[in-house]
Design an enzyme around this catalytic site. Structure first.
Site, PDB file in Angstrom:
ATOM      1  CG  ASP A 288      -1.773  -1.219   1.323  1.00 53.17           C
ATOM      2  OD1 ASP A 288      -2.299  -1.644   0.285  1.00 53.17           O
ATOM      3  OD2 ASP A 288      -1.889  -1.763   2.433  1.00 53.17           O
TER       4      ASP A 288
ATOM      5  CG  HIS B 219      -2.760  -2.453  -8.453  1.00 53.86           C
ATOM      6  ND1 HIS B 219      -1.474  -2.524  -8.026  1.00 53.86           N
ATOM      7  CD2 HIS B 219      -3.127  -3.691  -8.794  1.00 53.86           C
ATOM      8  CE1 HIS B 219      -1.082  -3.778  -8.099  1.00 53.86           C
ATOM      9  NE2 HIS B 219      -2.059  -4.499  -8.563  1.00 53.86           N
TER      10      HIS B 219
HETATM   11  P1  IMP Z   1      -3.171 -12.602   2.436  1.00 54.61           P
HETATM   12  O1  IMP Z   1      -2.178 -12.184   1.416  1.00 54.61           O
HETATM   13  O2  IMP Z   1      -4.592 -12.286   2.054  1.00 54.61           O
HETATM   14  O3  IMP Z   1      -3.002 -14.032   2.840  1.00 54.61           O
HETATM   15  O4  IMP Z   1      -2.917 -11.747   3.779  1.00 54.61           O
HETATM   16  C1  IMP Z   1      -1.743 -11.912   4.578  1.00 54.61           C
HETATM   17  C2  IMP Z   1      -1.285 -10.575   5.141  1.00 54.61           C
HETATM   18  O5  IMP Z   1      -0.814  -9.760   4.078  1.00 54.61           O
HETATM   19  C3  IMP Z   1      -2.388  -9.775   5.837  1.00 54.61           C
HETATM   20  O6  IMP Z   1      -1.816  -9.060   6.915  1.00 54.61           O
HETATM   21  C4  IMP Z   1      -2.841  -8.809   4.766  1.00 54.61           C
HETATM   22  O7  IMP Z   1      -3.412  -7.633   5.316  1.00 54.61           O
HETATM   23  C5  IMP Z   1      -1.529  -8.521   4.070  1.00 54.61           C
HETATM   24  N1  IMP Z   1      -1.708  -8.128   2.669  1.00 54.61           N
HETATM   25  C6  IMP Z   1      -1.969  -8.923   1.619  1.00 54.61           C
HETATM   26  N2  IMP Z   1      -2.044  -8.208   0.483  1.00 54.61           N
HETATM   27  C7  IMP Z   1      -1.799  -6.946   0.810  1.00 54.61           C
HETATM   28  C8  IMP Z   1      -1.699  -5.737   0.044  1.00 54.61           C
HETATM   29  O8  IMP Z   1      -1.844  -5.690  -1.178  1.00 54.61           O
HETATM   30  N3  IMP Z   1      -1.409  -4.624   0.765  1.00 54.61           N
HETATM   31  C9  IMP Z   1      -1.200  -4.644   2.101  1.00 54.61           C
HETATM   32  N4  IMP Z   1      -1.278  -5.740   2.841  1.00 54.61           N
HETATM   33  C10 IMP Z   1      -1.574  -6.886   2.214  1.00 54.61           C
END
Ligand code: IMP
Length: 506
Positions: free
Chosen positions: A28, A57
């Protein structure tokens, strides 16, 4: 876009054929703006190699805002003949792609040059259900985005995964699907059946289309749906690894990172990470290239504040545990904070409230989930660590959010505050100073930041277009950070629009 800016970009990208844009924090950080801009001005091919629909995005074009999760950000330039690739390392959710292609059609944006890797990791309904069911358990919550990411990559590592290519061969797909489900049904049966039913009636799972009272999953409905995806996507499914390998050195290739280094499965703050390797090395691998094929990596750093979504240690978090708990509450979103904490600002004395003030000013709410992002100060131990993995060239984003902030805090080191702990060859005790962050959970969660305070610049920087003209007080903080981490500032973003950008040429 001004000619001057064009020239500066040309200078920065001179001799570069393959460029990677990654994030050096927890995601982010505003990659979309740069991927979009550089894709438009420079690239022939734009490829994603990691993550999946967990990414979000946001792209501003004029007054319009576009949010995509899976298609590469540069898709908006498809009409210019640029090729967009979803690489072999990506968790590919055909339902999300189907939806995004429809959005593009509605906006009259084409997608003629979109390719999907035949080897992309296929997201299936059971992955979404497992991910969401696990997050319902109080123990071991990661705060995932619920897009099935962990289960897809674990299937791949467990050698039970399906690839996008499998949807092109119905018999193979049906056979592999059965095997994959067999393992999962007993696990899911251990959950409260009502929870599973509720999850499966969510929009993301076609509102219960895949639900079966007798077996939990309606296999025929899954096969039929994925066959429809096969007819929709068949001309786009290609050997993109080979395509990219043959393009290296001949075409301008932009590799678009997803998430951030500190969320990488192998380099991040484990276990509070995503399930793909979102480092520079992982990104190269996820499109079938080697790290050495990348000529320049620009790592994005939100500066001088930073954010994190989901659980896990965040040493400089404003408001500490109170903020983490507040942001974990699913009811806390932009609208809720505006109504309940509308008076909080970037200068509010109470840290927790100041964190909310920064979040509201920076619009720090997830593009994928709408969740409130935890906010904290820039952290040099984490930055030193990130630079070692991803390289020193960085893009600084969002300093304009703190234009009115009176005091800027920079975490220069950590003081370890936990119980005595053996960390490899190092023995840590209370008060041990750490200059470089450790990704060991037992260490990171017990690190207290040592801050150095700087006066804020207290003026708008949005109109500034050269590094020299930035306020001295902001330059001081940037130069201090460069001198104390080794980072080299290549670009400073001073606002959300494409033109709100300074390219540092010397
Ligand atoms: P997952 O990728 O959905 O399994 O989430 C695992 C961790 O990564 C969590 O803490 C999410 O909030 C974080 N996360 C996954 N994708 C993003 C992103 O695009 N931006 C920020 N955090 C992310």
């Amino acid at each position: 876009m001004s000619t001057q800016l064009d020239n500066k970009y040309r200078k920065l990208l001179q001799g570069v054929n393959t460029l990677a844009i990654t994030c050096n924090q927890w995601g982010d950080t505003g990659k979309g703006k740069f991927v979009d801009l550089i894709a438009h001005e420079w690239a022939d091919i734009n490829a994603r190699g990691t993550g999946g629909a967990n990414a979000g995005h946001t792209i501003h074009l004029g007054k319009k805002e576009y949010v995509f999760h899976l298609v590469p950000s540069a898709i908006l330039h498809d009409g210019l003949g640029k090729i967009n690739i979803i690489g072999s390392g990506v968790a590919f959710d055909p339902g999300v792609i189907h939806h995004e292609l429809q959005l593009l059609q509605k906006a009259f944006l084409g997608y003629n040059h979109l390719m999907f890797s035949k080897d992309a990791k296929l997201v299936l309904p059971q992955h979404l259900v497992l991910d969401r069911a696990r997050e319902k358990l109080a123990a071991g919550k990661i705060g995932t985005t619920g897009r099935g990411i962990g289960p897809v990559y674990s299937d791949y590592i467990n050698r039970r995964g399906l690839t996008l290519n499998d949807i092109l061969n119905t018999d193979v797909f049906a056979r592999k699907l059965q095997v994959n489900l067999q393992e999962k049904v007993p696990t899911l049966k251990a959950f409260d059946p009502q929870i599973i039913k509720d999850i499966m009636h969510h929009d993301h799972l076609h509102c219960g289309r895949f639900w079966s009272a007798s077996y939990m999953f309606d296999i025929d409905a899954i096969i039929e749906t994925y066959q429809r995806y096969a007819s929709e996507f068949k001309d786009m499914i290609r050997d993109t690894d080979e395509f990219l390998r043959s393009a290296v050195g001949r075409k301008k290739i932009l590799l678009e990172g997803a998430q951030g280094l500190l969320l990488s499965i192998s380099k991040g703050s484990y276990p509070y990470v995503t399930a793909s390797d979102c480092s520079k090395a992982g990104l190269a691998d996820g499109v079938g290239l080697r790290e050495s094929n990348i000529d320049l990596t620009l790592g994005i750093v939100k500066f001088p504040y930073m954010t994190r979504v989901g659980g896990g240690p965040f040493p400089t978090e404003l408001g500490g545990a109170k903020s983490a708990q507040w942001c974990a509450d699913p009811h806390v979103n932009k609208k809720y904070e505006l109504t309940t904490h509308g008076t909080s600002s970037v200068n509010t004395g109470d840290e927790f409230e100041q964190g909310i003030g920064i979040r509201m000013k920076g619009n720090e709410y997830g593009a994928t989930t709408g969740r409130a992002r935890r906010t904290g100060w820039i952290d040099l131990p984490l930055l030193r660590y990130a630079i070692r993995q991803n390289g020193r060239d960085v893009i600084l984003t969002k300093p304009d959010v703190l234009d009115e902030c009176e005091v800027i805090r920079v975490c220069v080191a950590y003081e370890y505050q936990g119980e005595p702990y053996q960390l490899g060859e190092r023995f840590l005790r209370k008060g041990t100073r750490l200059e470089v962050a450790s990704m060991d959970y037992e260490v990171l969660k017990n690190c207290k930041p040592v801050f150095r305070d700087f006066p804020g610049w207290m003026t708008s920087i949005r109109e500034i277009r050269s590094f020299d003209q930035l306020p001295e007080k902001l330059k001081n903080i940037i130069i201090f950070t460069e001198n104390n981490t080794g980072m080299k500032t290549r670009i400073v973003s001073v606002g959300a629009d494409r033109d709100d950008t300074i390219v540092v040429t010397e």
